[in-house]
Design an enzyme around this catalytic site. Structure first.
Site, PDB file in Angstrom:
ATOM      1  N   GLN A 196       2.386  -1.560  -8.518  1.00  0.00           N
ATOM      2  CA  GLN A 196       2.517  -2.403  -9.730  1.00  0.00           C
ATOM      3  C   GLN A 196       3.854  -3.205  -9.630  1.00  0.00           C
ATOM      4  OE1 GLN A 196       1.770  -0.222 -13.212  1.00  0.00           O
ATOM      5  NE2 GLN A 196      -0.495  -0.309 -12.834  1.00  0.00           N
TER       6      GLN A 196
ATOM      7  N   ARG B 178       7.289  -1.979  -7.089  1.00  0.00           N
ATOM      8  CA  ARG B 178       7.978  -2.054  -5.941  1.00  0.00           C
ATOM      9  C   ARG B 178       7.130  -2.499  -4.793  1.00  0.00           C
ATOM     10  NH1 ARG B 178       8.918   4.442  -5.583  1.00  0.00           N
ATOM     11  NH2 ARG B 178       6.887   4.384  -6.536  1.00  0.00           N
TER      12      ARG B 178
ATOM     13  N   CYS C 151       3.296   0.922  -2.739  1.00  0.00           N
ATOM     14  CA  CYS C 151       4.145   1.947  -3.481  1.00  0.00           C
ATOM     15  C   CYS C 151       3.210   3.137  -4.171  1.00  0.00           C
ATOM     16  CB  CYS C 151       5.307   1.528  -4.290  1.00  0.00           C
ATOM     17  SG  CYS C 151       4.341   0.344  -5.870  1.00  0.00           S
TER      18      CYS C 151
END
Length: 147
Positions: free
Chosen positions: A79, A81, A75
């Site tokens: 961290q 998604r 993403c």
């Protein structure tokens, strides 16, 4: 159920992924799970599968990628998604394998590795954003003060 957790998912560096993209290495797929923040650039050849579509897209994604050696999720920062999507993919793949939904598929890779891109697209674009051999649709102005 798999013992893999978000914290134990294998990570891949942007440098290693860039080598794979440049070499057009077969057998791997990059999944960008960003939603509206996909605008402004993405890794060359990636598939955009936004998080909000995962409820109905994940089984299809598992079947489509069954023959791949590696799948890389990311993403913006990788961290939340990206790692959550990778874990969801692994669990869906495991469930479908146990239910025999992948058993008849040609070329199912039992040893498929699922990675998360370290630093996500934010760190990727710092080095490779303006490289058309690695990044598509890059809009530098959107990233100058984005993060």
């Amino acid at each position: 159920m798999s013992s893999v957790t978000v914290g134990t998912l294998p990570r891949i560096s942007r440098e290693k992924l860039a080598e794979m993209v440049r070499a057009k290495q077969p057998g791997f797929t990059i999944i960008d799970v960003r939603d509206s923040d996909f605008i402004g650039g993405h890794i060359l050849g990636c598939k955009n599968v936004p998080v909000h579509t995962h409820d109905y897209k994940m089984p299809e994604l598992v079947r489509t990628l069954a023959d791949q050696d590696a799948v890389v999720f990311h993403c913006a920062l990788s961290q939340q998604r990206g790692p959550a999507s990778a874990l969801r993919y692994l669990r869906e793949r495991e469930k479908m394998s146990k239910n025999g939904q992948l058993a008849g598929s040609d070329g199912v890779k039992q040893g498929q590795t699922v990675y998360v891109l370290e630093g996500g697209f934010t760190q990727w674009q710092e080095i490779y954003g303006e490289d058309p051999g690695l990044t598509e649709g890059y809009v530098k102005d959107l990233w100058d003060d984005a993060w």
